[in-house]
Structures are given as C-alpha cells and as structure tokens.
Design a protein around this motif. Structure first.
Motif, PDB file in Angstrom:
ATOM      1  N   UNK A  38       1.773  61.286  64.395  1.00  0.00           N
ATOM      2  CA  UNK A  38       1.953  60.179  63.458  1.00  0.00           C
ATOM      3  C   UNK A  38       0.721  59.991  62.586  1.00  0.00           C
ATOM      4  N   UNK A  39      -0.469  60.096  63.201  1.00  0.00           N
ATOM      5  CA  UNK A  39      -1.704  59.984  62.431  1.00  0.00           C
ATOM      6  C   UNK A  39      -1.812  61.127  61.416  1.00  0.00           C
ATOM      7  N   UNK A  40      -1.379  62.335  61.834  1.00  0.00           N
ATOM      8  CA  UNK A  40      -1.409  63.471  60.923  1.00  0.00           C
ATOM      9  C   UNK A  40      -0.530  63.245  59.707  1.00  0.00           C
ATOM     10  N   UNK A  41       0.665  62.685  59.922  1.00  0.00           N
ATOM     11  CA  UNK A  41       1.581  62.409  58.810  1.00  0.00           C
ATOM     12  C   UNK A  41       1.002  61.346  57.889  1.00  0.00           C
ATOM     13  N   UNK A  42       0.403  60.302  58.461  1.00  0.00           N
ATOM     14  CA  UNK A  42      -0.209  59.257  57.642  1.00  0.00           C
ATOM     15  C   UNK A  42      -1.374  59.815  56.827  1.00  0.00           C
ATOM     16  N   UNK A  43      -2.202  60.652  57.448  1.00  0.00           N
ATOM     17  CA  UNK A  43      -3.326  61.262  56.731  1.00  0.00           C
ATOM     18  C   UNK A  43      -2.833  62.169  55.614  1.00  0.00           C
ATOM     19  N   UNK A  44      -1.752  62.908  55.893  1.00  0.00           N
ATOM     20  CA  UNK A  44      -1.220  63.834  54.886  1.00  0.00           C
ATOM     21  C   UNK A  44      -0.755  63.081  53.652  1.00  0.00           C
ATOM     22  N   UNK A  45      -0.183  61.905  53.841  1.00  0.00           N
ATOM     23  CA  UNK A  45       0.324  61.129  52.711  1.00  0.00           C
ATOM     24  C   UNK A  45      -0.803  60.516  51.877  1.00  0.00           C
ATOM     25  N   UNK A  46      -1.967  60.364  52.478  1.00  0.00           N
ATOM     26  CA  UNK A  46      -3.055  59.662  51.800  1.00  0.00           C
ATOM     27  C   UNK A  46      -3.991  60.582  51.015  1.00  0.00           C
ATOM     28  N   UNK A  47      -3.938  61.879  51.261  1.00  0.00           N
ATOM     29  CA  UNK A  47      -4.878  62.794  50.607  1.00  0.00           C
ATOM     30  C   UNK A  47      -4.180  64.083  50.207  1.00  0.00           C
ATOM     31  N   UNK A  48      -4.858  64.893  49.385  1.00  0.00           N
ATOM     32  CA  UNK A  48      -4.339  66.192  48.951  1.00  0.00           C
ATOM     33  C   UNK A  48      -4.927  67.286  49.831  1.00  0.00           C
ATOM     34  N   UNK A  49      -4.054  68.030  50.514  1.00  0.00           N
ATOM     35  CA  UNK A  49      -4.509  69.117  51.378  1.00  0.00           C
ATOM     36  C   UNK A  49      -3.946  70.453  50.895  1.00  0.00           C
ATOM     37  N   UNK A  50      -4.722  71.512  51.121  1.00  0.00           N
ATOM     38  CA  UNK A  50      -4.304  72.863  50.732  1.00  0.00           C
ATOM     39  C   UNK A  50      -3.619  73.596  51.871  1.00  0.00           C
ATOM     40  N   UNK A  51      -3.827  73.117  53.108  1.00  0.00           N
ATOM     41  CA  UNK A  51      -3.226  73.768  54.272  1.00  0.00           C
ATOM     42  C   UNK A  51      -3.328  72.811  55.450  1.00  0.00           C
ATOM     43  N   UNK A  52      -2.310  72.863  56.337  1.00  0.00           N
ATOM     44  CA  UNK A  52      -2.296  71.996  57.515  1.00  0.00           C
ATOM     45  C   UNK A  52      -2.151  72.849  58.769  1.00  0.00           C
ATOM     46  N   UNK A  53      -3.022  72.591  59.753  1.00  0.00           N
ATOM     47  CA  UNK A  53      -2.981  73.246  61.057  1.00  0.00           C
ATOM     48  C   UNK A  53      -2.390  72.265  62.056  1.00  0.00           C
ATOM     49  N   UNK A  54      -1.340  72.672  62.775  1.00  0.00           N
ATOM     50  CA  UNK A  54      -0.589  71.725  63.601  1.00  0.00           C
ATOM     51  C   UNK A  54      -0.402  72.254  65.021  1.00  0.00           C
ATOM     52  N   UNK A  55      -0.851  71.477  66.002  1.00  0.00           N
ATOM     53  CA  UNK A  55      -0.548  71.773  67.397  1.00  0.00           C
ATOM     54  C   UNK A  55       0.882  71.292  67.677  1.00  0.00           C
ATOM     55  N   UNK A  56       1.569  71.937  68.619  1.00  0.00           N
ATOM     56  CA  UNK A  56       2.948  71.542  68.910  1.00  0.00           C
ATOM     57  C   UNK A  56       3.036  70.348  69.846  1.00  0.00           C
ATOM     58  N   UNK A  57       2.200  70.337  70.892  1.00  0.00           N
ATOM     59  CA  UNK A  57       2.271  69.283  71.900  1.00  0.00           C
ATOM     60  C   UNK A  57       1.402  68.107  71.474  1.00  0.00           C
ATOM     61  N   UNK A  58       1.961  67.241  70.640  1.00  0.00           N
ATOM     62  CA  UNK A  58       1.229  66.106  70.102  1.00  0.00           C
ATOM     63  C   UNK A  58       1.846  64.791  70.563  1.00  0.00           C
TER      64      UNK A  58
END
Length: 235
Positions: A38-58
């Motif tokens: 959830x924090x990752x999604x909120x951060x993604x909406x607030x800034x411009x990123x060129x790539x996202x690294x995502x763990x599965x077990x969150x």
C-alpha cells in the motif's frame, strides 16, 4: 550511466532493502523505498519513477496486486524480486504486467544489469515515433496519446482531464472490465465509498461526447453488476 533514473523499491525486508538501496545509489540511481504494498502504491502516485522493483510477499497489498495496479496506471518497467522460484509465480507476475523476474538470492551486479536493460528498452519505447501515432477506431474515433486529444469523425472533442483519464485508461486495456471503485481509485487516486456516483456522472458525460449509446455501445460498454469496459475496434 543511469542518467539519474529514479527507482522505487517495494520490499518489506529492511536488511535486503538497505543493501539494494545502497548498491543502486552507488550506481548513480535515485532510490525511494517503501516497506508495504500500500505504501508503494501511494509513493508511486506521488512521484515520477523510471522503474519499480517489487517483492511479492508484502504486507497490506501483495506484490501481484501492486503490479496489476501500477500497470493499469503506467507503462513504467516493473521488476519482481522474489524468493519464489516456481514457474507458476513467474508466469503470474509476467501476465500481470511485470517486465522481469529476479529470484532471491540474487547477485547485485545481475540486478544492476537487469535494471539497465529494462531502462534502455523503456527509453527506446518512449522515443519510438510509432508509439506517438494516434490510434484510430471504427466509427470515427481517434485517440492521440501524445497530445492527449480525442476526435470523432474528424471533430476534436473537448474532454475534461478526468474524462480523458477514464477514456485513455480503458482504451489502453481493451475488453478489460473496470469496476467503478477501480476507476475511481485509478483516476481520482483515492478510495471513497461515494466515488461510484462520481464515476457514473463522468462516464455519462464521456459517452454523450462520444455519441455512444448505453444500449448498443460502440466504445464504452456497461457490464451490468461489474462495471465498464472499452470495446472500440482498432482499424
């Protein structure tokens, strides 16, 4: 060199996150860290990123859901980092929109190489003139994503920003059903129990401008009890 690409790491293991962040920053990247989905999604909406690294077990939102949610909103490269090595997890992640899958434990040098490869591909895609050409549909609709403009039978439509966001989101994912709650979260970027009424009003206005009939839709079809989907036929 990374040209100071901005990366978002979504990883709940603090030690792994520290090691990866330190390494990538030494490589010249800007790195933000989120510890929950959830924090990752909120951060993604607030800034411009060129790539996202995502763990599965969150916690709060798993990596699969986060991949699917981000992919609906953006074409940014998504790289899964996971201890799950089975093919089923890899296939599911890629089907949900991930661009690469790195199994833990991994080499930091390999991770850097994977990131650099995805960034090169993404930059080529964004600079490709063919990706900037308008998309033409049957019955006269044209969508130009480069200029965020829409025309019908040659006439430019005056869409509001939210109408554009709704149309472009659904058109980029044809025949995928979006619930009103999902559309509200994606376009308005917030959750609200009363958001469905807002979506209904905007869809009605958008349909009127597209001269689209609710009973025999050409572009935006109502899937009763579920939501809406874009059914325009590309020429």
């Amino acid at each position: 060199m990374s040209e100071r690409a901005q990366l978002l790491l979504v990883e709940d293991d603090r030690e792994i996150a520290r090691i990866v962040c330190d390494h990538l920053r030494k490589e010249g990247y800007g790195v933000a860290w989120a510890s929950t989905g959830r924090e990752g999604w909120e951060d993604f909406k607030l800034a411009e990123y060129d790539l996202v690294l995502i763990d599965l077990m969150l916690p709060e939102m798993d990596g699969f859901t986060l991949c699917k949610t981000i992919r609906k909103a953006s074409d940014v490269p998504l790289v899964i980092l996971s201890a799950r090595s089975e093919d089923a997890s890899k296939i599911k992640g890629l089907e949900l929109g991930a661009d690469d899958y790195v199994t833990k434990p991994f080499s930091l040098d390999e991770l850097s190489a994977r990131i650099a490869s995805q960034l090169r591909r993404y930059r080529r895609y964004r600079l490709d003139p063919h990706t900037l050409e308008p998309t033409h549909y049957a019955h006269g609709l044209s969508i130009d994503y480069a200029t965020k403009s829409v025309s019908l039978a040659g006439d430019l439509l005056q869409l509001t920003p939210k109408e554009w966001d709704l149309l472009s989101l659904m058109a980029k994912h044809p025949f995928e059903v979006f619930s009103k709650a999902a559309l509200y979260e994606q376009v308005w970027q917030q959750t609200d129990e009363y958001g469905s009424a807002t979506v209904t009003v905007h869809i009605k206005s958008l349909r009127a401008k597209l001269k689209d009939s609710t009973r025999s839709a050409t572009y935006i079809q109502t899937v009763w009890g579920e939501g809406y989907r874009f059914i325009g036929e590309i020429l």
